[in-house]
Design a protein around this motif. Sequence first.
Motif, PDB file in Angstrom:
ATOM      1  N   LYS A 134       0.883  -1.244   0.099  1.00 36.21           N
ATOM      2  CA  LYS A 134       0.021  -0.196   0.043  1.00 36.21           C
ATOM      3  C   LYS A 134       0.927   1.431   0.116  1.00 36.21           C
ATOM      4  O   LYS A 134       0.136   2.382   0.051  1.00 36.21           O
ATOM      5  CB  LYS A 134      -0.816  -0.184   1.236  1.00 36.21           C
ATOM      6  CG  LYS A 134      -1.870  -1.103   1.080  1.00 36.21           C
ATOM      7  CD  LYS A 134      -2.861  -1.258   2.225  1.00 36.21           C
ATOM      8  CE  LYS A 134      -3.529  -2.277   2.242  1.00 36.21           C
ATOM      9  NZ  LYS A 134      -4.927  -2.093   2.810  1.00 36.21           N
ATOM     10  N   MET A 135       2.067   0.996  -0.036  1.00 37.70           N
ATOM     11  CA  MET A 135       3.120   2.390   0.114  1.00 37.70           C
ATOM     12  C   MET A 135       2.914   3.188  -1.385  1.00 37.70           C
ATOM     13  O   MET A 135       2.749   2.464  -2.465  1.00 37.70           O
ATOM     14  CB  MET A 135       4.353   1.782   0.261  1.00 37.70           C
ATOM     15  CG  MET A 135       5.035   1.467   1.355  1.00 37.70           C
ATOM     16  SD  MET A 135       6.606   0.760   1.349  1.00 37.70           S
ATOM     17  CE  MET A 135       7.714   2.342   1.560  1.00 37.70           C
ATOM     18  N   THR A 136       3.034   4.290  -1.128  1.00 33.33           N
ATOM     19  CA  THR A 136       2.966   5.083  -2.580  1.00 33.33           C
ATOM     20  C   THR A 136       4.482   5.010  -3.172  1.00 33.33           C
ATOM     21  O   THR A 136       5.445   4.469  -2.503  1.00 33.33           O
ATOM     22  CB  THR A 136       2.849   6.605  -2.057  1.00 33.33           C
ATOM     23  OG1 THR A 136       3.843   6.902  -1.387  1.00 33.33           O
ATOM     24  CG2 THR A 136       1.437   6.707  -1.712  1.00 33.33           C
ATOM     25  N   GLU A 137       4.716   5.482  -4.402  1.00 28.04           N
ATOM     26  CA  GLU A 137       5.936   5.469  -5.075  1.00 28.04           C
ATOM     27  C   GLU A 137       6.653   6.141  -4.146  1.00 28.04           C
ATOM     28  O   GLU A 137       8.001   5.849  -3.981  1.00 28.04           O
ATOM     29  CB  GLU A 137       5.806   6.110  -6.537  1.00 28.04           C
ATOM     30  CG  GLU A 137       7.293   5.843  -7.185  1.00 28.04           C
ATOM     31  CD  GLU A 137       6.763   6.059  -8.840  1.00 28.04           C
ATOM     32  OE1 GLU A 137       8.012   6.325  -9.469  1.00 28.04           O
ATOM     33  OE2 GLU A 137       5.905   6.317  -9.155  1.00 28.04           O
ATOM     34  N   SER A 138       6.550   7.336  -3.682  1.00 21.87           N
ATOM     35  CA  SER A 138       7.227   8.443  -3.033  1.00 21.87           C
ATOM     36  C   SER A 138       7.620   7.831  -1.654  1.00 21.87           C
ATOM     37  O   SER A 138       8.823   7.815  -1.352  1.00 21.87           O
ATOM     38  CB  SER A 138       6.523   9.626  -2.601  1.00 21.87           C
ATOM     39  OG  SER A 138       6.193  10.251  -3.783  1.00 21.87           O
ATOM     40  N   GLU A 139       6.806   7.067  -1.000  1.00 27.47           N
ATOM     41  CA  GLU A 139       7.264   6.282   0.150  1.00 27.47           C
ATOM     42  C   GLU A 139       8.275   5.281  -0.100  1.00 27.47           C
ATOM     43  O   GLU A 139       9.192   5.204   0.880  1.00 27.47           O
ATOM     44  CB  GLU A 139       6.195   5.713   0.950  1.00 27.47           C
ATOM     45  CG  GLU A 139       4.949   6.729   1.493  1.00 27.47           C
ATOM     46  CD  GLU A 139       3.908   6.290   1.858  1.00 27.47           C
ATOM     47  OE1 GLU A 139       3.185   6.782   2.653  1.00 27.47           O
ATOM     48  OE2 GLU A 139       3.239   5.306   1.270  1.00 27.47           O
ATOM     49  N   VAL A 157      10.427   5.137  -2.660  1.00 26.12           N
ATOM     50  CA  VAL A 157      11.766   5.767  -2.948  1.00 26.12           C
ATOM     51  C   VAL A 157      12.265   6.238  -1.756  1.00 26.12           C
ATOM     52  O   VAL A 157      13.674   5.937  -1.341  1.00 26.12           O
ATOM     53  CB  VAL A 157      11.603   6.933  -4.025  1.00 26.12           C
ATOM     54  CG1 VAL A 157      12.830   7.745  -4.136  1.00 26.12           C
ATOM     55  CG2 VAL A 157      11.065   6.259  -5.351  1.00 26.12           C
ATOM     56  N   ALA A 158      11.547   6.895  -0.795  1.00 23.21           N
ATOM     57  CA  ALA A 158      12.034   7.170   0.389  1.00 23.21           C
ATOM     58  C   ALA A 158      12.747   5.977   1.334  1.00 23.21           C
ATOM     59  O   ALA A 158      14.072   6.210   1.837  1.00 23.21           O
ATOM     60  CB  ALA A 158      11.221   8.089   1.155  1.00 23.21           C
ATOM     61  N   GLU A 159      12.162   4.958   1.344  1.00 19.35           N
ATOM     62  CA  GLU A 159      12.711   3.829   2.104  1.00 19.35           C
ATOM     63  C   GLU A 159      13.911   3.293   1.428  1.00 19.35           C
ATOM     64  O   GLU A 159      14.809   2.995   2.261  1.00 19.35           O
ATOM     65  CB  GLU A 159      11.582   2.704   2.177  1.00 19.35           C
ATOM     66  CG  GLU A 159      10.476   3.003   3.088  1.00 19.35           C
ATOM     67  CD  GLU A 159      10.923   3.302   4.474  1.00 19.35           C
ATOM     68  OE1 GLU A 159      11.855   2.510   5.052  1.00 19.35           O
ATOM     69  OE2 GLU A 159      10.572   4.397   5.218  1.00 19.35           O
ATOM     70  N   LEU A 160      13.875   3.191   0.347  1.00 20.95           N
ATOM     71  CA  LEU A 160      15.024   2.745  -0.547  1.00 20.95           C
ATOM     72  C   LEU A 160      16.206   3.771  -0.289  1.00 20.95           C
ATOM     73  O   LEU A 160      17.374   3.225  -0.235  1.00 20.95           O
ATOM     74  CB  LEU A 160      14.893   2.678  -2.077  1.00 20.95           C
ATOM     75  CG  LEU A 160      13.877   1.503  -2.430  1.00 20.95           C
ATOM     76  CD1 LEU A 160      13.447   1.613  -3.958  1.00 20.95           C
ATOM     77  CD2 LEU A 160      14.496   0.005  -2.064  1.00 20.95           C
ATOM     78  N   PHE A 161      16.133   4.805  -0.305  1.00 19.74           N
ATOM     79  CA  PHE A 161      17.167   6.148   0.048  1.00 19.74           C
ATOM     80  C   PHE A 161      17.504   5.716   1.446  1.00 19.74           C
ATOM     81  O   PHE A 161      18.941   5.921   1.678  1.00 19.74           O
ATOM     82  CB  PHE A 161      16.953   7.367  -0.242  1.00 19.74           C
ATOM     83  CG  PHE A 161      17.044   7.842  -1.657  1.00 19.74           C
ATOM     84  CD1 PHE A 161      18.284   7.817  -2.187  1.00 19.74           C
ATOM     85  CD2 PHE A 161      15.919   8.032  -2.593  1.00 19.74           C
ATOM     86  CE1 PHE A 161      18.605   8.394  -3.535  1.00 19.74           C
ATOM     87  CE2 PHE A 161      16.190   8.351  -3.834  1.00 19.74           C
ATOM     88  CZ  PHE A 161      17.479   8.883  -4.178  1.00 19.74           C
TER      89      PHE A 161
END
Length: 46
Positions: free
Chosen positions: A25-30, A32-36
């Motif tokens: 249910k994560m958004t794409e922005s969320e 990407v933030a977790e990957l960073f």
Amino acid sequence: MPPELRKAHQENDKAVMQAYGFSLKMTESECVAELFKMYETLTQEI
């Protein structure tokens, strides 16, 4: 984008999210933030 290609992208996204233990249910922005955050942690250990 052709429907078959869109479906393939969605299935790939789902597999990657599951591999990293992310909520589907994560958004794409969320995501990407977790990957960073993960990248930052890994690069600090070097």
